[in-house]
Design a protein around this motif. Structure first.
Motif: not given
Length: 395
Positions: A321-342
Motif C-alpha cells: 500500500s505504498n507505505e511501510f513501518k520501521i520498528q527500532f528497538a535499543n537503537t542508539k539515538a541520532g540521525n539516520y537516512t533510510v534509502e531505497l536502492v534498486d
C-alpha cells in the motif's frame, strides 16, 4: 630414440583424440520428443547435435505406460517437459508434468532411477498448470534448479548420491519489468532455462520472452522479446552453444519442427540452424554454461553483507500500500537516512529520520514511486555506516 619417438607420437595422438572427444561432448545435447516427428507424447530421450540441430534415434523411454496416462482430469496424458544435464554425474534429471517425482537417466547404463518421490510438495497439480514444473537446469554452482510455470516456486535440488529439494520461494520482478512480469500467465509460462557463470538463470518462455533471474536475490529482470522466429514458433527447449569465444542460445519448439534456432543473447535476434531431421521437442538441455565474460559480482555486495538487524523490524514486507513501518528497538539515538536502492545500486529515494530513544516507530511513505518489484532497504548512520540492509519487495 625410436622408442621415444613412438611414445611422443602416442601422446600427441591421445591428446588429439581427447580434444575431438571433448568437442563432440560439448556439442551434444539431450532432447525430449515423441517417438514420431510431430507427436506430442513427451516420453522419449534423444541426443541432439547442438551445432547442427540433428537428432539421434530414441535412447530410452522416460515414463511407464501407467505414468504416461494418469487419470487426474487435467489432460489425457502425462509427459516430460523439464530435463537437466548433469555432466559431473553423467545423468539426465527429469520431472513429468503431472507427477511430483524427480527422476534421472543414468547415461552410462541408460536406466531410469527415482531420485525423489515428493519433489516439490506441490500436489495436486492445478488445472491451470500454474504449479507444474516446465523449466529445469543444472547451474554453475552444481545445484539443480526447477521453476514452476507461475514463477512462485524456485526449487533447488542436490545431485549425486543424496537428493534434497528445497523450495526457495517466489521470484520477484525487477522494477524495469513493469507489465512484463515473470508471473504473467500469457507471456511468462513454459519455456526453458540455462545457467551462466555469474549466479544467474536465463529463462526463455513459451512466448519467446527472455528473463534473467538472479538466484541469490530471486529477482527476474525482463530482457526483451526474441525477434527472427517464425510466427508459429514457441520455445520449449533451451541449450547453450559455444562458437569460438562467442556463446549462443539454441531454441527448440514443441509446435514447430522446421528448424532449431540460434539466439544471440545480446541482441535477442534468432537465426535458423541447418537442420535435417527436426522433431517436436518438449525440452532441451546440455551441460555448457553461458560464460558472460564479465567480472563476477557478488549479489551480497548490493546489500552490504548485512542482512537484517535484530533490533530493527520492517513490516509489511512485501509492501502492498505504498507505505511501510520501521520498528527500532535499543537503537542508539541520532540521525539516520533510510534509502531505497534498486538492483543496480541506484538510490531511488532517501529520507532522513531521527531516533530519540530505545523504542521508535517510523512510517515511510513511497507515494510517487511507481516501480514495483525487488529493492534493497538500507538504513545509514553517521559516517555513512550501514546499520541495516535487507531485501524489500514492492507489490
Amino acid at each position: 630414440m625410436k622408442t621415444n619417438l613412438h611414445f611422443k607420437l602416442f601422446l600427441i595422438g591421445t591428446f588429439f583424440i581427447s580434444l575431438v572427444a571433448k568437442s563432440q561432448s560439448d556439442n551434444t545435447g539431450y532432447a525430449v520428443t515423441d517417438s514420431i516427428t510431430t507427436g506430442i507424447k513427451w516420453n522419449f530421450l534423444r541426443t541432439v547435435d547442438i551445432k547442427t540441430g540433428n537428432y539421434s534415434d530414441t535412447l530410452v523411454r522416460l515414463l511407464s505406460i501407467n505414468e504416461l496416462l494418469p487419470n487426474n482430469g487435467i489432460t489425457p496424458w502425462n509427459g516430460v517437459a523439464a530435463i537437466a544435464h548433469d555432466k559431473k554425474n553423467k545423468r539426465i534429471y527429469f520431472t513429468s508434468l503431472l507427477l511430483d517425482k524427480l527422476s534421472y537417466v543414468d547415461l552410462r547404463s541408460m536406466t531410469v532411477h527415482v531420485a525423489l518421490n515428493n519433489f516439490t510438495g506441490l500436489l495436486p497439480k492445478q488445472m491451470d498448470q500454474s504449479n507444474i514444473i516446465t523449466r529445469m537446469v543444472i547451474a554453475d554452482d552444481g545445484y539443480g534448479y526447477a521453476l514452476t510455470n507461475d514463477g512462485n516456486h524456485l526449487v533447488q535440488f542436490t545431485t549425486g548420491n543424496t537428493h534434497i529439494a528445497t523450495d526457495l520461494g517466489s521470484i520477484a520482478d525487477a522494477p524495469v519489468n513493469k507489465e512484463n512480469s515473470i508471473h504473467n500467465t500469457c507471456g511468462s509460462w513454459g519455456g526453458d532455462m540455462i545457467s551462466d557463470d555469474e549466479g544467474n538463470l536465463y529463462l526463455v518462455t513459451f512466448r519467446n520472452f527472455v528473463f534473467k533471474i538472479n538466484i541469490e536475490l530471486k529477482v527476474a529482470t525482463y530482457l526483451g522479446a526474441i525477434t527472427g522466429l517464425p510466427d508459429n514458433f514457441s520455445t520449449s527447449g533451451l541449450a547453450v552453444n559455444k562458437q569460438g569465444n562467442d556463446y549462443y542460445f539454441i531454441l527448440a519448439s514443441s509446435v514447430n519442427a522446421s528448424s532449431a534456432f540460434k539466439l544471440n543473447p545480446a541482441s535477442l535476434v534468432a537465426t535458423p540452424v541447418n537442420q535435417n531431421n527436426g522433431k517436436f521437442t518438449a525440452d532441451l538441455s546440455n551441460s555448457t554454461i553461458f560464460k558472460t565474460g564479465k567480472q563476477q559480482v557478488n549479489p551480497k555486495m548490493i546489500v552490504n553483507t548485512i542482512s537484517g538487524n535484530d533490533n530493527i523490524q520492517i513490516y509489511p514486507n512485501p509492501v502492498v500500500s505504498n507505505e511501510f513501518k520501521i520498528q527500532f528497538a535499543n537503537t542508539k539515538a541520532g540521525n539516520y537516512t533510510v534509502e531505497l536502492v534498486d538492483v543496480n545500486g541506484k538510490i531511488i529515494t532517501a529520507k532522513s529520520i531521527n531516533i530519540t530513544g530505545k523504542n521508535n516507530l517510523v512510517q515511510i511513505s513511497l507515494k510517487g514511486i511507481v516501480a514495483k518489484g525487488f529493492f534493497v532497504l538500507r538504513i545509514v548512520g553517521k559516517n555513512n555506516n550501514t546499520l541495516y540492509s535487507d531485501k524489500l519487495i514492492l507489490q
